[in-house]
Write a protein that holds these residues in place. Structure first.
Motif, PDB file in Angstrom:
ATOM      1  N   HIS A  29       0.823  -1.210   0.000  1.00 32.75           N
ATOM      2  CA  HIS A  29       0.000   0.000   0.000  1.00 32.75           C
ATOM      3  C   HIS A  29       0.857   1.259   0.000  1.00 32.75           C
ATOM      4  O   HIS A  29       1.843   1.354   0.728  1.00 32.75           O
ATOM      5  CB  HIS A  29      -0.905   0.020   1.235  1.00 32.75           C
ATOM      6  N   ASP A  30       0.436   2.246  -0.820  1.00 40.71           N
ATOM      7  CA  ASP A  30       1.166   3.507  -0.848  1.00 40.71           C
ATOM      8  C   ASP A  30       0.775   4.436   0.288  1.00 40.71           C
ATOM      9  O   ASP A  30       1.591   5.214   0.766  1.00 40.71           O
ATOM     10  CB  ASP A  30       0.934   4.221  -2.176  1.00 40.71           C
ATOM     11  N   LYS A  31      -0.467   4.389   0.687  1.00 40.89           N
ATOM     12  CA  LYS A  31      -0.955   5.353   1.678  1.00 40.89           C
ATOM     13  C   LYS A  31      -0.923   4.747   3.076  1.00 40.89           C
ATOM     14  O   LYS A  31      -1.428   3.651   3.295  1.00 40.89           O
ATOM     15  CB  LYS A  31      -2.378   5.790   1.322  1.00 40.89           C
ATOM     16  N   TYR A  33      -1.120   5.790   7.496  1.00 40.04           N
ATOM     17  CA  TYR A  33      -1.686   6.766   8.423  1.00 40.04           C
ATOM     18  C   TYR A  33      -1.328   6.417   9.863  1.00 40.04           C
ATOM     19  O   TYR A  33      -1.178   5.241  10.197  1.00 40.04           O
ATOM     20  CB  TYR A  33      -3.219   6.773   8.334  1.00 40.04           C
ATOM     21  N   TYR A  48      -0.082  11.417   7.997  1.00 39.11           N
ATOM     22  CA  TYR A  48      -0.350  10.515   6.886  1.00 39.11           C
ATOM     23  C   TYR A  48       0.722  10.671   5.818  1.00 39.11           C
ATOM     24  O   TYR A  48       1.443  11.668   5.784  1.00 39.11           O
ATOM     25  CB  TYR A  48      -1.749  10.718   6.298  1.00 39.11           C
ATOM     26  N   SER A  49       0.782   9.663   4.967  1.00 43.39           N
ATOM     27  CA  SER A  49       1.775   9.639   3.892  1.00 43.39           C
ATOM     28  C   SER A  49       1.137   9.026   2.656  1.00 43.39           C
ATOM     29  O   SER A  49       0.495   7.978   2.738  1.00 43.39           O
ATOM     30  CB  SER A  49       2.989   8.811   4.317  1.00 43.39           C
ATOM     31  N   TYR A  50       1.344   9.647   1.503  1.00 44.89           N
ATOM     32  CA  TYR A  50       0.800   9.119   0.260  1.00 44.89           C
ATOM     33  C   TYR A  50       1.855   8.380  -0.559  1.00 44.89           C
ATOM     34  O   TYR A  50       1.575   7.939  -1.675  1.00 44.89           O
ATOM     35  CB  TYR A  50       0.182  10.236  -0.575  1.00 44.89           C
ATOM     36  N   SER A  93      -3.210   1.501   6.640  1.00 45.25           N
ATOM     37  CA  SER A  93      -2.763   1.668   5.257  1.00 45.25           C
ATOM     38  C   SER A  93      -3.920   1.404   4.300  1.00 45.25           C
ATOM     39  O   SER A  93      -4.879   0.703   4.641  1.00 45.25           O
ATOM     40  CB  SER A  93      -1.582   0.756   4.933  1.00 45.25           C
ATOM     41  N   PHE A  96      -3.220   1.862  -3.329  1.00 46.25           N
ATOM     42  CA  PHE A  96      -2.988   2.994  -4.223  1.00 46.25           C
ATOM     43  C   PHE A  96      -3.591   2.706  -5.587  1.00 46.25           C
ATOM     44  O   PHE A  96      -3.488   1.601  -6.089  1.00 46.25           O
ATOM     45  CB  PHE A  96      -1.485   3.221  -4.377  1.00 46.25           C
ATOM     46  N   THR A 101     -10.759   1.516  -1.505  1.00 40.76           N
ATOM     47  CA  THR A 101      -9.753   2.196  -0.683  1.00 40.76           C
ATOM     48  C   THR A 101      -9.981   1.940   0.797  1.00 40.76           C
ATOM     49  O   THR A 101      -9.865   2.834   1.620  1.00 40.76           O
ATOM     50  CB  THR A 101      -9.784   3.708  -0.958  1.00 40.76           C
TER      51      THR A 101
ATOM     52  N   TYR B  98      -7.445  10.720   0.437  1.00 39.52           N
ATOM     53  CA  TYR B  98      -7.509   9.399   1.045  1.00 39.52           C
ATOM     54  C   TYR B  98      -7.431   9.497   2.557  1.00 39.52           C
ATOM     55  O   TYR B  98      -6.899   8.625   3.216  1.00 39.52           O
ATOM     56  CB  TYR B  98      -6.416   8.505   0.473  1.00 39.52           C
ATOM     57  N   LYS B  99      -7.980  10.585   3.089  1.00 44.15           N
ATOM     58  CA  LYS B  99      -8.060  10.750   4.529  1.00 44.15           C
ATOM     59  C   LYS B  99      -9.442  10.346   4.989  1.00 44.15           C
ATOM     60  O   LYS B  99     -10.449  10.776   4.428  1.00 44.15           O
ATOM     61  CB  LYS B  99      -7.805  12.214   4.913  1.00 44.15           C
TER      62      LYS B  99
END
Lengths: 114, 112
Positions: A29-31, A33, A48-50, A93, A96, A101, B98-99
């Motif tokens: 996963h790219d995202k 939290y 968070y990170s994308y 997570s 992407f 999602t 995507y939050k």
């Protein structure tokens, strides 16, 4: 079952110590939290990170910092722990580039600062 | 600030009863997720909803994405003791972000 792992599960540490909470996922996963949650209460997004080298602060202000050097790893650091940092920290997570999602969570780290 | 209102906040029910809870917002959401959390554990995903009006089941659980896109509902049929826990809704406001925002939770206790 989600493949996202947090260590340690429990941590009791003295005031002023530096700590790092680990979070790893094997889903590609790219995202990712970090949420902070007091017992029985709602979750608050703190970071968070994308993707790699991407980090942003969340909706709740936090003295912690994060880094994202590898896709699978998203550690959270407190440079100087204080009793007010006592809480549960949850890592999550999501996929992407997918319409689906869903966010998957780790088991959490229960931090107590004495 | 808080954007998702979840109700009821807590409920005691008898084993075998059906349970209903909901999540509402003043904003439109693109995705709704429902989670269950046991004490000391991370939330576990129960159901994901992506389209207005969508109705999705997972065993005894059924969730719906409200037509107005401002609410979602979760029903549990024939509750059992292991249904005890906190149920959270989470919403994603619009495509491109995507939050997830989490509701305040519904604390369910089942009386045997």
């Amino acid at each position: 079952e989600a493949d996202i792992y947090q260590t340690p599960r429990y941590l009791v540490i003295g005031t002023g110590k530096k700590i790092t909470l680990e979070c790893s996922q094997t889903m590609g996963h790219d995202k990712m939290y970090w949420y902070q949650q007091d017992p029985g209460m709602e979750l608050h997004l703190i970071h968070y990170s994308y993707g790699v080298n991407s980090t942003e602060k969340g909706d709740l202000s936090s003295e912690s910092t994060v880094s994202r050097i590898r896709t699978e790893h998203f550690p959270l650091t407190l440079e100087s722990a204080r009793p007010s940092h006592t809480s549960q920290y949850l890592c999550a997570s999501t996929a992407f580039g997918s319409e689906r999602t869903e966010a998957f969570f780790g088991q959490g780290t229960r931090l107590t600062v004495v | 600030g808080q954007q998702l209102n979840q109700s009821p906040q807590s409920m005691f029910i008898q084993e075998g009863e059906d349970v209903s809870m909901n999540c509402t917002s003043s904003s439109i959401f693109n995705t709704w997720l429902w989670y269950k959390q046991d004490p000391g554990e991370g939330p576990v995903l129960l159901i994901a909803l992506y389209k207005a009006g969508e109705l999705t089941s997972n065993g005894r659980l059924t969730a719906q994405f409200g037509i107005t896109r401002k609410d979602s509902f979760l029903n549990i049929s024939a509750s059992i003791p292991s249904d005890v826990g906190i149920y959270f809704c989470a919403g994603r406001r619009f495509s491109g972000t995507y939050k997830y925002i989490f509701g305040t939770g519904t604390r369910l206790k089942v009386l045997a």
